[in-house]
Design a protein around this motif. Structure first.
Motif, PDB file in Angstrom:
ATOM      1  N   MET A 141       0.200  -1.414  -0.162  1.00 16.20           N
ATOM      2  CA  MET A 141      -0.147   0.037   0.205  1.00 16.20           C
ATOM      3  C   MET A 141       0.922   1.103  -0.344  1.00 16.20           C
ATOM      4  SD  MET A 141      -2.938   1.357   2.784  1.00 16.20           S
ATOM      5  CE  MET A 141      -3.836   0.074   2.220  1.00 16.20           C
ATOM      6  N   PRO A 142       0.394   1.963  -1.004  1.00 15.22           N
ATOM      7  CA  PRO A 142       1.451   3.229  -0.998  1.00 15.22           C
ATOM      8  C   PRO A 142       0.917   4.357   0.742  1.00 15.22           C
ATOM      9  CG  PRO A 142      -0.677   3.805  -2.313  1.00 15.22           C
ATOM     10  CD  PRO A 142      -0.625   2.210  -2.040  1.00 15.22           C
ATOM     11  N   ARG A 143       2.328   5.076   1.104  1.00 14.37           N
ATOM     12  CA  ARG A 143       2.310   5.712   1.626  1.00 14.37           C
ATOM     13  C   ARG A 143       3.064   7.017   1.588  1.00 14.37           C
ATOM     14  NH1 ARG A 143       4.843   3.306   7.702  1.00 14.37           N
ATOM     15  NH2 ARG A 143       3.499   2.547   7.707  1.00 14.37           N
ATOM     16  N   PRO A 144       2.139   8.212   1.131  1.00 14.89           N
ATOM     17  CA  PRO A 144       2.869   9.615   0.982  1.00 14.89           C
ATOM     18  C   PRO A 144       2.825  10.333   1.801  1.00 14.89           C
ATOM     19  CG  PRO A 144       0.189   9.277   0.747  1.00 14.89           C
ATOM     20  CD  PRO A 144       1.121   7.872   0.960  1.00 14.89           C
ATOM     21  N   LEU A 145       3.729  10.815   2.478  1.00 15.22           N
ATOM     22  CA  LEU A 145       3.504  12.693   2.919  1.00 15.22           C
ATOM     23  C   LEU A 145       3.033  13.140   2.491  1.00 15.22           C
ATOM     24  CD1 LEU A 145       5.388  13.201   5.295  1.00 15.22           C
ATOM     25  CD2 LEU A 145       6.925  14.474   3.866  1.00 15.22           C
ATOM     26  N   VAL A 146       2.500  13.655   3.061  1.00 17.75           N
ATOM     27  CA  VAL A 146       1.692  14.937   2.194  1.00 17.75           C
ATOM     28  C   VAL A 146       1.572  16.100   2.679  1.00 17.75           C
ATOM     29  CG1 VAL A 146      -1.183  15.844   1.462  1.00 17.75           C
ATOM     30  CG2 VAL A 146      -0.793  13.505   1.953  1.00 17.75           C
ATOM     31  N   LEU A 147       2.142  17.524   2.054  1.00 18.13           N
ATOM     32  CA  LEU A 147       3.179  18.430   2.670  1.00 18.13           C
ATOM     33  C   LEU A 147       1.687  19.164   2.298  1.00 18.13           C
ATOM     34  CD1 LEU A 147       5.232  19.726   3.917  1.00 18.13           C
ATOM     35  CD2 LEU A 147       6.237  20.137   1.785  1.00 18.13           C
ATOM     36  N   ILE A 148       1.304  20.170   3.472  1.00 17.44           N
ATOM     37  CA  ILE A 148       0.117  21.152   3.557  1.00 17.44           C
ATOM     38  C   ILE A 148       1.167  22.510   3.868  1.00 17.44           C
ATOM     39  CG2 ILE A 148      -1.364  22.316   4.275  1.00 17.44           C
ATOM     40  CD1 ILE A 148      -1.496  19.749   2.811  1.00 17.44           C
ATOM     41  N   LEU A 149       1.172  23.546   2.875  1.00 13.52           N
ATOM     42  CA  LEU A 149       2.428  24.787   3.387  1.00 13.52           C
ATOM     43  C   LEU A 149       1.368  25.947   3.481  1.00 13.52           C
ATOM     44  CD1 LEU A 149       3.590  25.435  -0.630  1.00 13.52           C
ATOM     45  CD2 LEU A 149       4.504  23.761   1.300  1.00 13.52           C
ATOM     46  N   GLY A 150       1.658  27.024   4.642  1.00  7.25           N
ATOM     47  CA  GLY A 150       1.184  27.948   5.150  1.00  7.25           C
ATOM     48  C   GLY A 150       0.036  29.105   3.990  1.00  7.25           C
ATOM     49  N   ASP A 151       0.082  28.240   3.006  1.00 12.34           N
ATOM     50  CA  ASP A 151      -1.063  29.195   1.972  1.00 12.34           C
ATOM     51  C   ASP A 151      -2.437  28.055   1.668  1.00 12.34           C
ATOM     52  OD1 ASP A 151       0.531  28.326   0.136  1.00 12.34           O
ATOM     53  OD2 ASP A 151       0.717  29.526  -0.840  1.00 12.34           O
ATOM     54  N   GLN A 152      -2.349  26.739   2.297  1.00 12.34           N
ATOM     55  CA  GLN A 152      -2.916  26.032   2.166  1.00 12.34           C
ATOM     56  C   GLN A 152      -3.949  25.356   2.869  1.00 12.34           C
ATOM     57  OE1 GLN A 152       0.060  23.046  -0.287  1.00 12.34           O
ATOM     58  NE2 GLN A 152       0.140  24.803  -1.872  1.00 12.34           N
ATOM     59  N   LEU A 153      -4.607  26.117   4.035  1.00 11.52           N
ATOM     60  CA  LEU A 153      -5.268  25.376   5.487  1.00 11.52           C
ATOM     61  C   LEU A 153      -6.825  25.711   4.588  1.00 11.52           C
ATOM     62  CD1 LEU A 153      -3.238  28.010   7.683  1.00 11.52           C
ATOM     63  CD2 LEU A 153      -2.610  25.289   6.573  1.00 11.52           C
ATOM     64  N   SER A 154      -7.052  24.120   3.561  1.00 14.47           N
ATOM     65  CA  SER A 154      -8.373  24.067   3.251  1.00 14.47           C
ATOM     66  C   SER A 154      -8.533  23.086   3.369  1.00 14.47           C
ATOM     67  CB  SER A 154      -8.725  24.401   1.587  1.00 14.47           C
ATOM     68  OG  SER A 154      -8.356  25.948   1.599  1.00 14.47           O
ATOM     69  N   THR A 155      -9.516  22.402   3.973  1.00 11.05           N
ATOM     70  CA  THR A 155      -9.516  20.776   4.299  1.00 11.05           C
ATOM     71  C   THR A 155     -10.177  20.628   2.912  1.00 11.05           C
ATOM     72  OG1 THR A 155     -11.888  21.560   4.799  1.00 11.05           O
ATOM     73  CG2 THR A 155     -10.655  21.282   6.398  1.00 11.05           C
ATOM     74  N   ASP A 156     -10.552  21.120   1.714  1.00 10.89           N
ATOM     75  CA  ASP A 156     -10.827  20.332   0.735  1.00 10.89           C
ATOM     76  C   ASP A 156      -9.841  20.892  -0.520  1.00 10.89           C
ATOM     77  OD1 ASP A 156     -10.610  23.022   0.381  1.00 10.89           O
ATOM     78  OD2 ASP A 156     -12.987  22.905  -0.892  1.00 10.89           O
ATOM     79  N   LEU A 157      -8.166  20.709   0.184  1.00 13.14           N
ATOM     80  CA  LEU A 157      -7.400  20.640  -0.747  1.00 13.14           C
ATOM     81  C   LEU A 157      -7.161  19.348  -1.005  1.00 13.14           C
ATOM     82  CD1 LEU A 157      -5.309  22.745  -1.115  1.00 13.14           C
ATOM     83  CD2 LEU A 157      -3.432  21.092   0.699  1.00 13.14           C
ATOM     84  N   ALA A 158      -7.094  19.689  -2.766  1.00 20.10           N
ATOM     85  CA  ALA A 158      -6.777  18.096  -3.577  1.00 20.10           C
ATOM     86  C   ALA A 158      -5.779  17.548  -3.243  1.00 20.10           C
ATOM     87  CB  ALA A 158      -5.901  19.062  -4.846  1.00 20.10           C
ATOM     88  N   SER A 159      -4.576  17.675  -2.294  1.00 20.34           N
ATOM     89  CA  SER A 159      -4.151  16.363  -2.133  1.00 20.34           C
ATOM     90  C   SER A 159      -4.317  15.854  -0.807  1.00 20.34           C
ATOM     91  CB  SER A 159      -2.541  16.902  -1.741  1.00 20.34           C
ATOM     92  OG  SER A 159      -2.331  18.548  -0.687  1.00 20.34           O
TER      93      SER A 159
ATOM     94  N   PRO B 150      -4.493   7.487   1.724  1.00 20.48           N
ATOM     95  CA  PRO B 150      -4.899   6.101   1.632  1.00 20.48           C
ATOM     96  C   PRO B 150      -4.284   6.077   3.556  1.00 20.48           C
ATOM     97  CG  PRO B 150      -3.078   6.727   0.667  1.00 20.48           C
ATOM     98  CD  PRO B 150      -3.445   7.611   0.556  1.00 20.48           C
ATOM     99  N   ASP B 151      -4.566   4.914   4.312  1.00 22.08           N
ATOM    100  CA  ASP B 151      -4.544   4.432   5.448  1.00 22.08           C
ATOM    101  C   ASP B 151      -3.212   4.936   5.464  1.00 22.08           C
ATOM    102  OD1 ASP B 151      -6.897   4.261   5.308  1.00 22.08           O
ATOM    103  OD2 ASP B 151      -7.327   1.656   5.371  1.00 22.08           O
ATOM    104  N   ASP B 152      -2.425   4.755   5.528  1.00 21.36           N
ATOM    105  CA  ASP B 152      -1.186   5.023   5.946  1.00 21.36           C
ATOM    106  C   ASP B 152      -0.424   6.466   5.935  1.00 21.36           C
ATOM    107  OD1 ASP B 152      -0.787   2.368   6.732  1.00 21.36           O
ATOM    108  OD2 ASP B 152       0.518   1.590   5.582  1.00 21.36           O
ATOM    109  N   ALA B 153      -0.898   7.450   5.041  1.00 23.95           N
ATOM    110  CA  ALA B 153      -0.287   8.807   4.370  1.00 23.95           C
ATOM    111  C   ALA B 153      -0.754   9.732   5.803  1.00 23.95           C
ATOM    112  CB  ALA B 153      -1.708   9.775   4.107  1.00 23.95           C
ATOM    113  N   VAL B 154       0.793  10.636   5.872  1.00 25.22           N
ATOM    114  CA  VAL B 154       1.291  11.371   7.118  1.00 25.22           C
ATOM    115  C   VAL B 154       1.481  12.738   6.171  1.00 25.22           C
ATOM    116  CG1 VAL B 154       3.191  12.069   8.260  1.00 25.22           C
ATOM    117  CG2 VAL B 154       3.153   9.491   7.432  1.00 25.22           C
ATOM    118  N   VAL B 155       0.641  13.308   6.799  1.00 26.20           N
ATOM    119  CA  VAL B 155       0.214  14.999   6.393  1.00 26.20           C
ATOM    120  C   VAL B 155       1.063  15.603   7.023  1.00 26.20           C
ATOM    121  CG1 VAL B 155      -1.375  16.610   6.287  1.00 26.20           C
ATOM    122  CG2 VAL B 155      -2.074  14.754   5.914  1.00 26.20           C
TER     123      VAL B 155
END
Length: 542
Positions: free
Chosen positions: A1-19, A24-29
């Motif tokens: 199963m893929p395990r991405p690190l999803v990087l959220i920047l300081g100007d991307q504080l939206s819960t509907d952000l595309a990323s 997947p369950d193992d994703a790390v934000v």
């Protein structure tokens, strides 16, 4: 199963952000506070505090949704203090197989991220769908056009979205109601007080951190008033709709010596970091018109700021970078006047704009365009110097919105790609649209001699200096006719007056320790949007 690190920047504080979709369950934000992002220009302490507090609150909101979140705080001992290395460190720490990121707001980060696409731990970039348009769509619209004028782009978006449209035609029969939006403030007018948000423990901790690490930057933390959660941003939106929008239109070009906010929304910072979406803000404003609570000129002018100007400058930025940043069509090469950091100037309009910027990390669009911007234009300030200043001092300044506004609109350094003429003006404009001049030792009616407003002679000097480039501009024909009819003696006197002012003007290329001390000294005792539209100046009026 893929395990991405999803990087959220300081100007991307939206819960509907595309990323954040279909994780997947193992994703790390991951959200990362890094010193490098706070210091590449000396960002206003309120701007840094806004972004860091909003990031921390957003991280908690994601945790409450059940997501696995890693937050790199500024003072964490393992923090590498640079965004790309820190993200890659965290990806390795969690055993991730890729890093996902939505398109950042600055070309320098986009370039750094795309350069890592072929790295052993690849970066996958995702388009930011929180805007009405994409860079690709803007490029398609711009293809084959000699001049990229906002008005035509704005009309296309009005048709596509249906905002303020009635049976395929613009509401009220006109696309643009600027002619109703140029009133100066009356002498007695009550301005509704701006909302003030309480500081919780998270924000207080951030403010202490910012004071420790960025307290030497231009700007005061004392008046911090920014929304750091979506709930607070919605409070600001509701306040604007109920109390400010009805009068926003007619007074949107006015300037006050005492009131920094007037009827402006101050929603641009919340929009630019993702706490509000442009769609919900435009649709909420449209409802105020449709339900009879706000006049069309106010609502159309406001929607044009977001649907029109905000989308337009973003498209221009992403389709013209990186060459755009080097534009200098008028050959300006002067350093920034030192008073932009210290506030030490006898020009009342400029002093008050600097003081309001210092206190609030905010100045409204006419202060930016026709005061700080106009004066920098007339003083031959190099585009890079002024762009860096705007990026540093305003809480809503992301480079994608700041750079085209300053380089293209304020300084005309893109050679007219954005604006059909430079928005230069003499003291007469400031006197007409503000009450600054009655508090100033300079007389806006005098061009030369003791007590003459420096903007007057600087204005005519600017026109003389750039006559070869600008005199053929149809929108400047009348004013160049006035210049041509002046006697040689008058022109010489104006030239000498302007040069004397410039020769005596202290300059400073950067925010420095000595400038910091000057600011503390000169401003002691004093208790703030990339222009959203082109203010209409009479063709023959300086």
């Amino acid at each position: 199963m893929p395990r991405p690190l999803v990087l959220i920047l300081g100007d991307q504080l939206s819960t509907d952000l595309a990323s954040l979709g279909d994780l997947p369950d193992d994703a790390v934000v991951a959200l990362c506070e890094v010193a490098g992002e706070g210091r590449y220009v000396p960002h206003h302490p309120q701007k840094v505090a806004l972004i860091l507090s909003a990031m921390r609150h957003f991280a908690e909101a994601l945790r409450r949704r059940g997501l696995r979140v890693h937050y790199s705080a500024l003072d964490d001992p393992d923090n590498l203090q640079s965004l790309i290395p820190e993200a890659e460190r965290l990806a390795a720490l969690y055993g991730c197989d890729e890093i996902r990121a939505v398109r950042p707001g600055e070309w320098r980060l986009w370039q750094a991220m795309t350069a890592r696409a072929g790295a052993p731990l690849p970066w996958r970039l995702i388009e930011d769908d929180r805007f009405y348009t994409t860079p690709e769509a803007f490029a398609a619209w711009a293809d084959g056009r000699k001049a990229l004028r906002l008005e035509y782009f704005y009309r296309e978006l009005r048709r596509r979205t249906g905002l303020l449209m009635e049976d395929g035609a613009p509401a009220g029969g006109k696309w643009n109601y600027d002619q109703d939006n140029r009133e100066p403030l009356p002498d007695a007018l009550e301005i509704p007080a701006a909302p003030r948000h309480g500081l919780d423990a998270t924000t207080e901790a951030v403010m202490a951190l910012v004071e420790e690490h960025f307290g030497d930057h231009f700007g005061s933390l004392a008046g911090f008033h920014w929304p750091v959660t979506r709930r607070q941003a919605l409070v600001d939106l509701r306040h604007f709709l109920a109390h400010l929008l009805p009068d926003f239109g007619r007074y949107q070009d006015a300037i006050s010596d005492s009131e920094p906010f007037l009827f402006h929304s101050r929603l641009s910072a919340a929009l630019n970091i993702g706490l509000l979406s442009p769609r919900e803000v435009c649709e909420a404003a449209e409802r105020e018109y449709l339900e009879g609570r706000a006049p069309l000129n106010s609502v159309e002018g406001f929607i044009r700021q977001i649907l029109g100007w905000r989308e337009y400058v973003r498209g221009l930025y992403w389709t013209r970078m990186p060459a755009y940043k080097g534009g200098n069509a008028l050959g300006a090469n002067g350093e920034l006047p030192a008073c932009y950091w210290s506030g030490d100037t006898e020009l009342r309009c400029l002093r008050r704009a600097i003081e309001m910027t210092r206190d609030n990390a905010y100045a409204h669009h006419i202060q930016r365009l026709m005061v700080t911007g106009n004066i920098a234009l007339l003083c031959d300030v190099a585009p890079e110097a002024l762009c860096d200043w705007y990026l540093a001092v305003y809480a809503d300044a992301c480079e994608w919105v700041e750079l085209p506004n300053v380089l293209g609109m304020v300084l005309h350094a893109d050679g007219g790609l954005m604006g059909s003429k430079p928005y230069c003006a003499s003291g007469k404009y400031i006197d007409r649209m503000s009450d600054h001049c009655r508090h100033c030792r300079f007389d806006p009616k005098k061009v030369t001699g003791e007590g003459a407003c420096p903007l007057n002679s600087l204005y005519w000097r600017f026109l003389e200096r750039h006559a070869e480039t600008l005199s053929a501009n149809p929108r400047m024909k009348l004013i160049y006719g006035s210049l041509t009819r002046m006697s040689d003696e008058k022109r010489s006197a104006m030239r000498e007056q302007a040069q004397a002012f410039l020769d005596a003007l202290p300059r400073s290329s950067a925010w420095r320790d000595d400038a910091h001390e000057q600011r503390r000294h000169h401003l002691a005792g004093y208790a703030s949007e990339p222009p959203p539209h082109e203010p209409t100046l009479p063709e023959d009026t300086p």
